[in-house]
Design a protein around this motif. Sequence first.
Motif, PDB file in Angstrom:
ATOM      1  N   MET A   1       0.803  -1.202   0.000  1.00 48.35           N
ATOM      2  CA  MET A   1       0.000   0.000   0.000  1.00 48.35           C
ATOM      3  C   MET A   1       0.842   1.260   0.000  1.00 48.35           C
ATOM      4  SD  MET A   1      -3.404  -0.225   2.270  1.00 48.35           S
ATOM      5  CE  MET A   1      -2.816   1.174   3.129  1.00 48.35           C
ATOM      6  N   ALA A   2       1.859   1.272   0.819  1.00 46.04           N
ATOM      7  CA  ALA A   2       2.716   2.447   0.877  1.00 46.04           C
ATOM      8  C   ALA A   2       3.379   2.711  -0.472  1.00 46.04           C
ATOM      9  CB  ALA A   2       3.762   2.293   1.975  1.00 46.04           C
ATOM     10  N   ASP A   3       3.558   1.659  -1.277  1.00 46.12           N
ATOM     11  CA  ASP A   3       4.210   1.825  -2.582  1.00 46.12           C
ATOM     12  C   ASP A   3       3.424   2.752  -3.496  1.00 46.12           C
ATOM     13  OD1 ASP A   3       6.230   0.149  -1.774  1.00 46.12           O
ATOM     14  OD2 ASP A   3       5.465  -1.600  -2.849  1.00 46.12           O
ATOM     15  N   VAL A   4       2.109   2.575  -3.588  1.00 47.11           N
ATOM     16  CA  VAL A   4       1.308   3.421  -4.476  1.00 47.11           C
ATOM     17  C   VAL A   4       1.264   4.859  -3.952  1.00 47.11           C
ATOM     18  CG1 VAL A   4      -0.989   2.946  -3.473  1.00 47.11           C
ATOM     19  CG2 VAL A   4      -0.765   3.533  -5.888  1.00 47.11           C
ATOM     20  N   VAL A   5       1.257   5.030  -2.648  1.00 45.44           N
ATOM     21  CA  VAL A   5       1.280   6.377  -2.073  1.00 45.44           C
ATOM     22  C   VAL A   5       2.629   7.037  -2.350  1.00 45.44           C
ATOM     23  CG1 VAL A   5       1.158   7.701   0.087  1.00 45.44           C
ATOM     24  CG2 VAL A   5      -0.459   5.830  -0.330  1.00 45.44           C
ATOM     25  N   LYS A   6       3.692   6.283  -2.230  1.00 47.35           N
ATOM     26  CA  LYS A   6       5.029   6.817  -2.539  1.00 47.35           C
ATOM     27  C   LYS A   6       5.110   7.228  -4.004  1.00 47.35           C
ATOM     28  CE  LYS A   6       9.906   5.783  -2.424  1.00 47.35           C
ATOM     29  NZ  LYS A   6      10.913   4.763  -2.544  1.00 47.35           N
ATOM     30  N   ARG A   7       4.600   6.398  -4.904  1.00 41.68           N
ATOM     31  CA  ARG A   7       4.605   6.745  -6.339  1.00 41.68           C
ATOM     32  C   ARG A   7       3.776   8.002  -6.600  1.00 41.68           C
ATOM     33  NH1 ARG A   7       3.406   1.361  -6.948  1.00 41.68           N
ATOM     34  NH2 ARG A   7       1.384   1.856  -7.899  1.00 41.68           N
ATOM     35  N   TYR A   8       2.654   8.126  -5.912  1.00 40.49           N
ATOM     36  CA  TYR A   8       1.791   9.306  -6.033  1.00 40.49           C
ATOM     37  C   TYR A   8       2.575  10.576  -5.679  1.00 40.49           C
ATOM     38  CZ  TYR A   8      -2.078  12.451  -4.721  1.00 40.49           C
ATOM     39  OH  TYR A   8      -2.938  13.511  -4.591  1.00 40.49           O
ATOM     40  N   PHE A   9       3.290  10.558  -4.566  1.00 46.17           N
ATOM     41  CA  PHE A   9       4.052  11.739  -4.158  1.00 46.17           C
ATOM     42  C   PHE A   9       5.264  11.985  -5.059  1.00 46.17           C
ATOM     43  CE2 PHE A   9       1.879  11.158   0.012  1.00 46.17           C
ATOM     44  CZ  PHE A   9       1.230  12.369   0.013  1.00 46.17           C
ATOM     45  N   GLU A  10       5.895  10.932  -5.528  1.00 42.27           N
ATOM     46  CA  GLU A  10       6.994  11.109  -6.485  1.00 42.27           C
ATOM     47  C   GLU A  10       6.481  11.783  -7.756  1.00 42.27           C
ATOM     48  OE1 GLU A  10       8.419   7.084  -6.795  1.00 42.27           O
ATOM     49  OE2 GLU A  10       9.819   7.342  -5.116  1.00 42.27           O
ATOM     50  N   ALA A  11       5.319  11.356  -8.223  1.00 38.14           N
ATOM     51  CA  ALA A  11       4.723  11.965  -9.418  1.00 38.14           C
ATOM     52  C   ALA A  11       4.355  13.419  -9.151  1.00 38.14           C
ATOM     53  CB  ALA A  11       3.495  11.168  -9.852  1.00 38.14           C
ATOM     54  N   PHE A  12       3.817  13.704  -7.958  1.00 37.91           N
ATOM     55  CA  PHE A  12       3.492  15.083  -7.601  1.00 37.91           C
ATOM     56  C   PHE A  12       4.746  15.954  -7.692  1.00 37.91           C
ATOM     57  CE2 PHE A  12       3.178  18.700  -4.843  1.00 37.91           C
ATOM     58  CZ  PHE A  12       1.872  19.149  -4.997  1.00 37.91           C
ATOM     59  N   ASN A  13       5.824  15.524  -7.077  1.00 37.96           N
ATOM     60  CA  ASN A  13       7.057  16.322  -7.080  1.00 37.96           C
ATOM     61  C   ASN A  13       7.676  16.425  -8.468  1.00 37.96           C
ATOM     62  OD1 ASN A  13       7.104  17.284  -4.459  1.00 37.96           O
ATOM     63  ND2 ASN A  13       8.251  15.530  -3.679  1.00 37.96           N
ATOM     64  N   ALA A  14       7.413  15.451  -9.328  1.00 33.93           N
ATOM     65  CA  ALA A  14       7.904  15.499 -10.709  1.00 33.93           C
ATOM     66  C   ALA A  14       6.965  16.308 -11.607  1.00 33.93           C
ATOM     67  CB  ALA A  14       8.050  14.083 -11.258  1.00 33.93           C
ATOM     68  N   LYS A  15       5.835  16.776 -11.019  1.00 31.97           N
ATOM     69  CA  LYS A  15       4.820  17.533 -11.768  1.00 31.97           C
ATOM     70  C   LYS A  15       4.288  16.713 -12.944  1.00 31.97           C
ATOM     71  CE  LYS A  15       6.910  21.827 -10.182  1.00 31.97           C
ATOM     72  NZ  LYS A  15       6.811  21.364  -8.843  1.00 31.97           N
ATOM     73  N   ASP A  16       4.095  15.426 -12.684  1.00 29.70           N
ATOM     74  CA  ASP A  16       3.654  14.468 -13.694  1.00 29.70           C
ATOM     75  C   ASP A  16       2.226  14.013 -13.366  1.00 29.70           C
ATOM     76  OD1 ASP A  16       3.245  12.352 -15.442  1.00 29.70           O
ATOM     77  OD2 ASP A  16       5.242  11.473 -15.102  1.00 29.70           O
TER      78      ASP A  16
END
Length: 130
Positions: A1-16
Amino acid sequence: MADVVKRYFEAFNAKDTDAMLNCLSDDVAHHVNEGNVRRGKAAFAEFCAHMSRCYDETLTDIVIFDAPDQGRAAAEYVVHGRYLATDEGLPEAGGQQYQLPAGSFFDVADGLITRVTTRYNLSDWIRQVS
């Protein structure tokens, strides 16, 4: 579960935004701070486009908490931002910088985020940009 949340925040910071959308279920419920619930990926994408026009934000000090047996996760972080364009009903924008703590809460099912709830102190943000 934490993996999808981590990907979500990585995408946010990448402005993707597309990568963020890939983390969400089709019927995601997006509970915006001080706002109405938006439902579905299209509404989420519209929100992201609006935010990108008005704000330039990066999240740091992200700590993710998860309760996989309950299908929930949460994250605490610091928002570092710049106010780019005036958002309706808020103070006038002029490139003001701000920094504030925030948190997000998630429901996760089948590897996708089904609910995002974001909270921060709006009066603190207004004080910083006024």
